[in-house]
Design an enzyme around this catalytic site. Structure first.
Site, PDB file in Angstrom:
ATOM      1  N   GLU A 260      88.212  10.085  54.968  1.00 20.82           N
ATOM      2  CA  GLU A 260      87.487  11.302  55.577  1.00 20.82           C
ATOM      3  C   GLU A 260      87.800  11.267  57.161  1.00 20.82           C
ATOM      4  O   GLU A 260      88.063   9.971  57.762  1.00 20.82           O
ATOM      5  CB  GLU A 260      86.445  11.419  56.022  1.00 20.82           C
TER       6      GLU A 260
ATOM      7  N   TYR B 253      89.585  15.890  55.723  1.00 24.51           N
ATOM      8  CA  TYR B 253      88.412  15.793  56.356  1.00 24.51           C
ATOM      9  C   TYR B 253      87.692  16.490  56.428  1.00 24.51           C
ATOM     10  O   TYR B 253      87.198  16.720  55.622  1.00 24.51           O
ATOM     11  CB  TYR B 253      89.744  17.599  57.541  1.00 24.51           C
TER      12      TYR B 253
HETATM   13 ZN    ZN Z   1      86.373  16.815  51.295  1.00 27.62          ZN
END
Ligand code: ZN
Length: 240
Positions: free
Chosen positions: A92, A28
């Site tokens: 991500e 994240y």
């Molecule tokens: Zn990371």
């Protein structure tokens, strides 16, 4: 699947082969906003990046080409692999994270993630057990993607692995103490799953257990080796 491109300069100059891509690492962003995260991942001074970036509306951006080594994992280890950047694709997910207000991942964001993972798995023949979180490969430093990340749902889509134990059975084993012999068995299973650690290093075992729980037993992340954690680890390790 539509993928938008944004250029990040944060990758190794040298190209890599198809075959060297063996892992998908989920992160994240852990920042206040999407814009701030993109800025950081594209800023040469930050020296961090990823291959794919998925915002909360499910929009996917490519920051670094698959055949380049992006800088997303840092010092990391999984099984016999060290420093996973060279062997992985980093994804991500926009989320403020534990520091700034950790929230559930959004529906559209997850369905985009599932789609892109399925594409990458097919393209690079990535094994199910090689789809992991940043906290799995860097448990002493990282918490992402965290306990709100729905690994079970992903496993239902053949992304990553999950146990096949019944919730009713497991809940009875929660907080049940285990003896030393079982503790050693737990350590062996964690190592078999892929976690890297030196048991003698002070405080490291608790963090490893927490990383394992964050992934496989999110109901209670206390760093204590209880019977439920052991039984789950045994079950998962059989699938490796
Ligand atoms: Zn990371």
């Amino acid at each position: 699947m539509k993928i938008n491109s944004i250029y990040s300069p944060n990758f190794d100059e040298k190209k890599r082969s198809y075959k060297s891509i063996k892992f998908l690492v989920i992160h994240y962003t852990g920042m206040q906003s999407e814009r701030e995260s993109i800025r950081r991942l594209c800023n040469p001074k930050s020296e961090v990046s990823c291959h794919y970036f998925i915002n909360q509306n499910g929009k996917i951006f490519r920051l670094v080409d698959d055949n380049k080594i992006a800088w997303h994992s840092g010092k990391s280890c999984w099984g016999k692999y060290k420093n996973l950047n060279k062997n992985s694709i980093g994804i991500e997910m926009v989320n403020k994270g534990h520091q700034f207000g950790y929230s559930n991942f959004k529906k559209k964001q997850l369905s985009s993630l599932i789609k892109i993972c399925q594409n990458l798995i097919k393209k690079y023949r990535i094994k199910r057990h090689n789809i992991i979180g940043h906290s799995d490969i860097a448990p002493l430093r990282k918490l992402d993607p965290g306990e709100k990340f729905p690994w079970k749902r992903l496993a239902n889509n053949k992304i990553g692995i999950w146990h096949n134990l019944k919730e009713k059975y497991l809940i009875k084993l929660r907080k049940v103490k285990i003896d030393n012999k079982s503790k050693f068995e737990f350590i062996r299973k964690l190592k078999k799953i892929g976690y890297c650690f030196n048991i003698k290093k002070k405080g490291s075992f608790i963090k490893i257990i927490k990383a394992f729980q964050r992934h496989y037993r999110k109901e209670l992340i206390n760093g204590v080796a209880d019977k439920e954690s052991l039984i789950i680890a045994k079950n998962i390790s059989k699938k490796i």
